[in-house]
Design a protein around this motif. Sequence first.
Motif, PDB file in Angstrom:
ATOM      1  N   TRP A 254       8.635 -11.137  -1.153  1.00 33.20           N
ATOM      2  CA  TRP A 254       7.657 -10.367  -1.912  1.00 33.20           C
ATOM      3  C   TRP A 254       8.035  -8.896  -1.872  1.00 33.20           C
ATOM      4  O   TRP A 254       8.584  -8.396  -0.900  1.00 33.20           O
ATOM      5  CB  TRP A 254       6.235 -10.613  -1.452  1.00 33.20           C
ATOM      6  N   ARG A 255       7.758  -8.220  -2.989  1.00 35.67           N
ATOM      7  CA  ARG A 255       8.108  -6.810  -3.152  1.00 35.67           C
ATOM      8  C   ARG A 255       6.862  -6.015  -3.481  1.00 35.67           C
ATOM      9  O   ARG A 255       5.967  -6.492  -4.181  1.00 35.67           O
ATOM     10  CB  ARG A 255       9.146  -6.619  -4.254  1.00 35.67           C
ATOM     11  N   GLN A 256       6.823  -4.791  -3.005  1.00 28.72           N
ATOM     12  CA  GLN A 256       5.690  -3.918  -3.274  1.00 28.72           C
ATOM     13  C   GLN A 256       6.066  -2.479  -2.965  1.00 28.72           C
ATOM     14  O   GLN A 256       7.083  -2.212  -2.317  1.00 28.72           O
ATOM     15  CB  GLN A 256       4.487  -4.311  -2.407  1.00 28.72           C
ATOM     16  N   ARG A 257       5.251  -1.577  -3.406  1.00 30.13           N
ATOM     17  CA  ARG A 257       5.457  -0.159  -3.098  1.00 30.13           C
ATOM     18  C   ARG A 257       5.030   0.096  -1.658  1.00 30.13           C
ATOM     19  O   ARG A 257       3.957  -0.337  -1.231  1.00 30.13           O
ATOM     20  CB  ARG A 257       4.638   0.708  -4.059  1.00 30.13           C
ATOM     21  N   TYR A 258       5.862   0.782  -0.916  1.00 27.72           N
ATOM     22  CA  TYR A 258       5.524   1.108   0.470  1.00 27.72           C
ATOM     23  C   TYR A 258       4.359   2.093   0.468  1.00 27.72           C
ATOM     24  O   TYR A 258       4.418   3.140  -0.190  1.00 27.72           O
ATOM     25  CB  TYR A 258       6.736   1.706   1.178  1.00 27.72           C
ATOM     26  N   PRO A 259       3.273   1.799   1.180  1.00 24.35           N
ATOM     27  CA  PRO A 259       2.049   2.600   1.043  1.00 24.35           C
ATOM     28  C   PRO A 259       2.179   4.046   1.504  1.00 24.35           C
ATOM     29  O   PRO A 259       1.445   4.921   1.014  1.00 24.35           O
ATOM     30  CB  PRO A 259       1.026   1.834   1.892  1.00 24.35           C
ATOM     31  N   HIS A 260       3.088   4.317   2.430  1.00 21.80           N
ATOM     32  CA  HIS A 260       3.213   5.680   2.949  1.00 21.80           C
ATOM     33  C   HIS A 260       4.477   6.372   2.451  1.00 21.80           C
ATOM     34  O   HIS A 260       4.946   7.327   3.062  1.00 21.80           O
ATOM     35  CB  HIS A 260       3.205   5.650   4.486  1.00 21.80           C
TER      36      HIS A 260
END
Length: 208
Positions: A15-21
């Motif tokens: 799974w891929r996503q934008r790193y929150p920080h």
Amino acid sequence: MAIEITDLAPGLWIWRQRYPHWRPEAGWEPVVTATCAECGGEIAVIDPLVPAEGADALWGRLDARPPTLAVVLKPDHVRDVDAVVARYGARAFGPWLFWRGNIPESELEPIEPGSTLPGGFVALFDGRGRNETPLWLPEHQTIVFADGLTAQGDGTLRIWSTPHLERARSALRELLELPFERVIVSHGEPVHDRAAFERALQLEPWAD
């Protein structure tokens, strides 16, 4: 982008996503990858990250086949290992040492190059001097990297720059003794074949 789930093979998905920080000065692209793999009767999440948005999709997928292991490949990839351990009671594994401001609350069993985890997952040596242990998934003929290799920018797989480049090239070249056909990386285009790995050993490293 909340979360993008991709099946690579039965028992192997990412799974891929934008790193929150993420910050523009971070030196790497904002979208990162985590991996879930089944081997030897165990289910491992590798460098898991839970999205701020779309978490239900991820939890639903994991709830269907709960992970038994949670693995951190590198001291600065703690991410959300604690959330996985708390929800599923998974055994956690990771480096001996962590950064002062990024220490997991869970008790992680230490791994180092050569360690064999339940299910037959094997920790490897990447030679970069960053305390990373890429993970060999024998049932999937796949190696999962944290930062040892990256495919940022144009999507070409490269070694991530290091003062120990020749040592890294040598260590990574030794991995060719393994019968892997797939490489997964955390940063940049996530999935590559063996030929791309072989080319990466010859290319100039990626510099952030």
